[in-house]
Scaffold this motif. Structure first.
Motif, mmCIF file in Angstrom:
data_model
loop_
_atom_site.group_PDB
_atom_site.id
_atom_site.type_symbol
_atom_site.label_atom_id
_atom_site.label_comp_id
_atom_site.label_asym_id
_atom_site.label_seq_id
_atom_site.Cartn_x
_atom_site.Cartn_y
_atom_site.Cartn_z
ATOM 1 N N GLY A 31 0.842 -1.184 0.000
ATOM 2 C CA GLY A 31 0.000 0.000 0.000
ATOM 3 C C GLY A 31 0.876 1.232 0.000
ATOM 4 O O GLY A 31 2.101 1.130 0.020
ATOM 5 N N PRO A 32 0.257 2.418 0.005
ATOM 6 C CA PRO A 32 1.031 3.653 -0.054
ATOM 7 C C PRO A 32 2.064 3.793 1.068
ATOM 8 O O PRO A 32 3.141 4.311 0.860
ATOM 9 N N LYS A 33 1.727 3.307 2.239
ATOM 10 C CA LYS A 33 2.665 3.340 3.366
ATOM 11 C C LYS A 33 2.661 1.993 4.063
ATOM 12 O O LYS A 33 2.522 1.895 5.286
ATOM 13 N N SER A 34 2.852 0.950 3.270
ATOM 14 C CA SER A 34 2.883 -0.407 3.794
ATOM 15 C C SER A 34 3.836 -1.234 2.945
ATOM 16 O O SER A 34 3.519 -1.591 1.811
ATOM 17 N N VAL A 35 5.014 -1.495 3.516
ATOM 18 C CA VAL A 35 6.090 -2.155 2.789
ATOM 19 C C VAL A 35 6.655 -3.271 3.650
ATOM 20 O O VAL A 35 6.662 -3.183 4.881
ATOM 21 N N VAL A 36 7.150 -4.316 3.003
ATOM 22 C CA VAL A 36 7.872 -5.375 3.692
ATOM 23 C C VAL A 36 9.321 -5.307 3.239
ATOM 24 O O VAL A 36 9.602 -5.174 2.049
ATOM 25 N N VAL A 37 10.230 -5.369 4.216
ATOM 26 C CA VAL A 37 11.666 -5.376 3.947
ATOM 27 C C VAL A 37 12.161 -6.785 4.208
ATOM 28 O O VAL A 37 11.813 -7.402 5.212
ATOM 29 N N SER A 38 12.991 -7.305 3.286
ATOM 30 C CA SER A 38 13.471 -8.674 3.390
ATOM 31 C C SER A 38 14.961 -8.731 3.102
ATOM 32 O O SER A 38 15.507 -7.865 2.419
ATOM 33 N N GLY A 39 15.600 -9.785 3.607
ATOM 34 C CA GLY A 39 17.010 -10.002 3.341
ATOM 35 C C GLY A 39 17.715 -10.557 4.558
ATOM 36 O O GLY A 39 17.094 -11.156 5.434
ATOM 37 N N ALA A 40 19.037 -10.348 4.598
ATOM 38 C CA ALA A 40 19.831 -10.782 5.743
ATOM 39 C C ALA A 40 19.409 -9.971 6.963
ATOM 40 O O ALA A 40 19.229 -8.749 6.881
ATOM 41 N N GLU A 43 21.287 -6.660 7.995
ATOM 42 C CA GLU A 43 21.072 -5.551 7.071
ATOM 43 C C GLU A 43 19.652 -5.004 7.161
ATOM 44 O O GLU A 43 19.425 -3.795 7.097
ATOM 45 N N VAL A 44 18.679 -5.901 7.311
ATOM 46 C CA VAL A 44 17.288 -5.457 7.445
ATOM 47 C C VAL A 44 17.119 -4.652 8.733
ATOM 48 O O VAL A 44 16.481 -3.593 8.737
ATOM 49 N N VAL A 45 17.724 -5.122 9.820
ATOM 50 C CA VAL A 45 17.646 -4.388 11.089
ATOM 51 C C VAL A 45 18.325 -3.026 10.952
ATOM 52 O O VAL A 45 17.836 -2.025 11.490
ATOM 53 N N ALA A 46 19.431 -2.955 10.201
ATOM 54 C CA ALA A 46 20.095 -1.670 9.961
ATOM 55 C C ALA A 46 19.177 -0.723 9.190
ATOM 56 O O ALA A 46 19.126 0.479 9.489
ATOM 57 N N VAL A 47 18.455 -1.257 8.212
ATOM 58 C CA VAL A 47 17.508 -0.436 7.448
ATOM 59 C C VAL A 47 16.416 0.090 8.379
ATOM 60 O O VAL A 47 16.075 1.279 8.336
ATOM 61 N N LEU A 48 15.900 -0.774 9.241
ATOM 62 C CA LEU A 48 14.876 -0.333 10.192
ATOM 63 C C LEU A 48 15.422 0.776 11.088
ATOM 64 O O LEU A 48 14.732 1.761 11.364
#
Length: 183
Positions: A31-40, A43-48
């Protein structure tokens, strides 16, 4: 995999700023403000952290729709090629419009017959919001021709999530093939 209440552009900017594109990506745009982040995970925690988000951890077995899935592409490609040989991928135009969550648009017969389209499902982001908009764009909007959205799966979170932003009057009914909350 973590769900975050941010735009895909904001998350992509954070991934780029950290330089972790090889290990983390936007896995789904719901959605406009609903995204899933995936990966190692690191790295995902760093993005968060870059986003100032805790996110909602999703219970999954793999980092689906991320660069970490690329190594299985050849094996998956072989399976899809076998299905194509067996005639499971038709080059005939579909009888009803088929919307691709890889492109977020109505798929052509050529796309649906292309094994690479299906291989991309493994690591490409799921463009759910675009796909839903494309599907709704196929609806005539006539009262005698109601639009019904059917979410296939054990937990209809996407259709529940989409209701607020698709706008009233565009969908006559939201249905689920299964609903764990009803069990």
């Amino acid at each position: 995999m973590f769900a975050v209440r941010r735009s895909a552009e904001t998350v992509t900017t954070a991934i780029d700023k950290l330089g972790v594109q090889a290990k983390a990506s936007v896995a789904s745009v719901n959605g406009p403000k609903s995204v899933v982040v995936s990966g190692a995970e690191a790295e995902v925690v760093a993005v968060l952290g870059e986003l100032g988000e805790k996110g909602q951890r999703l219970s999954v077995s793999h980092a689906f729709h991320s660069p970490l899935m690329v190594p299985i592409a050849e094996e998956y490609r072989a399976v899809v090629a076998l299905l194509a040989e067996l005639g499971a991928l038709s080059s005939s135009p579909p009888q009803v419009p088929v919307v691709s969550t890889v492109t977020g648009d109505v798929a052509s017969a050529k796309e649906l017959a292309d094994p690479e389209h299906w291989v991309r499902q493994v690591w490409s982001p799921v463009l759910f919001s675009g796909a839903l908009e494309a599907a709704l764009g196929q609806w005539s909007g006539e009262e005698f021709n109601p639009c019904v959205v059917l979410e296939v799966g054990p937990n209809p979170v996407l259709s529940r999530m989409a209701r607020p932003w698709v706008g009233s009057g565009r969908v006559a009914a939201w249905c689920a093939s299964l609903d764990r909350q009803a069990w």
